[in-house]
Design a protein around this motif. Sequence first.
Motif, PDB file in Angstrom:
ATOM      1  N   THR A 228       0.839  -1.207   0.000  1.00 31.51           N
ATOM      2  CA  THR A 228       0.000   0.000   0.000  1.00 31.51           C
ATOM      3  C   THR A 228       0.874   1.257   0.000  1.00 31.51           C
ATOM      4  OG1 THR A 228      -1.813  -1.163   1.077  1.00 31.51           O
ATOM      5  CG2 THR A 228      -1.815   1.228   1.263  1.00 31.51           C
TER       6      THR A 228
ATOM      7  N   GLN B 122      -7.574   0.044  -0.574  1.00 30.31           N
ATOM      8  CA  GLN B 122      -7.746  -1.119   0.292  1.00 30.31           C
ATOM      9  C   GLN B 122      -8.971  -0.913   1.204  1.00 30.31           C
ATOM     10  OE1 GLN B 122      -4.098  -2.173   2.201  1.00 30.31           O
ATOM     11  NE2 GLN B 122      -4.993  -3.846   3.362  1.00 30.31           N
TER      12      GLN B 122
ATOM     13  N   ASP C 222      -6.061  -2.242  -4.875  1.00 29.42           N
ATOM     14  CA  ASP C 222      -5.385  -2.649  -3.636  1.00 29.42           C
ATOM     15  C   ASP C 222      -6.319  -3.591  -2.878  1.00 29.42           C
ATOM     16  OD1 ASP C 222      -3.598  -2.899  -1.578  1.00 29.42           O
ATOM     17  OD2 ASP C 222      -3.604  -0.786  -0.987  1.00 29.42           O
ATOM     18  N   GLU C 223      -6.074  -4.867  -3.012  1.00 28.56           N
ATOM     19  CA  GLU C 223      -6.911  -5.914  -2.406  1.00 28.56           C
ATOM     20  C   GLU C 223      -8.404  -5.709  -2.712  1.00 28.56           C
ATOM     21  OE1 GLU C 223      -5.875  -7.287   1.452  1.00 28.56           O
ATOM     22  OE2 GLU C 223      -3.966  -6.235   1.426  1.00 28.56           O
TER      23      GLU C 223
HETATM   24 MG   LIG Z   1      -1.973  -2.781   2.122  1.00 31.22          MG
END
Ligand SMILES: [Mg+2]
Length: 320
Positions: free
Chosen positions: A45, A85, A161-162
């Motif tokens: 991240t 995220q 991000d995820e």
């Molecule tokens: Mg992360």
Amino acid sequence: MIEARHLSKVYKARKGDRTAVDDISFSVGEGEFFSFLGPNGAGKTTTIQMMVALLKPTKGTITIDSLDVVASPHEVRQRIGIIFQDPSLDDRLTAWENLEFHGRLYGIDAESRRTRGNFLLEVLGLADRKDDLVRTFSGGMKRRLEIARGLLHAPRLLILDEPTLGLDPHSRRSVWEHIHRVRKEVGMTVFLTTHYLEEADSSDRVAIINGGKIVAEGTPDRLKKDLSSEMLTLETNTPEKVVTYLLESYPKLSGMIRKEEEIVSFPMPSGEALSPWDLLRALPFPIREASVRRPNLDDVFIHYTGSELKGQTSEKGVRP
Ligand SMILES: [Mg+2]
Ligand SMILES: Nc1ncnc2c1ncn2[C@@H]1O[C@H](COP(=O)(O)OP(=O)(O)OP(=O)(O)O)[C@@H](O)[C@H]1O
């Protein structure tokens, strides 16, 4: 599309500095699907935040579409769609209002907001819910809406991000079907982080980051092949003895053996004219069950990051 050179980020903390990203270099080509994998706290991240000009690199440079991120943050952000995220939709607004808000923020004209917004809701399977409050959406629908929103200003690079964090397998599959559909319809570069490694399997290239450093990079196929042609899994009443025997007989396996309760798994030692069956026959301990399979990205990931995943190895040369 992305070019990172000797990129580092040091966070100032009360108890000394913390190097979150440590001199990494990588590049991602136009149209490529690139996966950036690593355990919690590896620096994924942080790297993304530097890519989108939310964080300034401590050292090094990063360019997006040949533009220096630090020198031209606004131009860079126009080229990027990002799915953070942490969810970032406004629950009290409808799906459409969320898109509108984002579209105005990015200075997209009304006609483009309307046509592109409708197109993206269609592609992401949300057209019939456009006037519903986001509060009434499932987790998977929210993620899909975030993707639609991230693509509204027609970015050339989509950063995820995820994107499927916390979703059930069915919703995860649906989100991915939609991402692939968007890629096919719009065509763009994708930069992905995920802990579900099978999601990275279809990427063109993978980089593995651990403790702020890139520890492996290549196509999923290459990384698997470099690990081994075959993985052997054994079920035994005497896992410790089996591990000790394996390490004594095949020192190359040091750091490559995983033991979970009574299951021991490892790549076939390379460079030996040895079949799994030879190895099994030579084992002086009873084995309840044995299976051979091709390595997957999980094996690759654990190989490059395993010892750090839980802080330390539990036994010499054995991954917990
Ligand atoms: Mg992360
Ligand atoms: N704002 C911050 N201040 C201080 N340290 C931070 C900050 N953000 C992250 N870190 C630290 O930097 C390191 C990398 O964090 P980062 O969030 O980039 O990891 P990650 O790879 O995204 O992990 P995850 O898979 O859990 O999302 C961690 O040690 C983290 O504690």
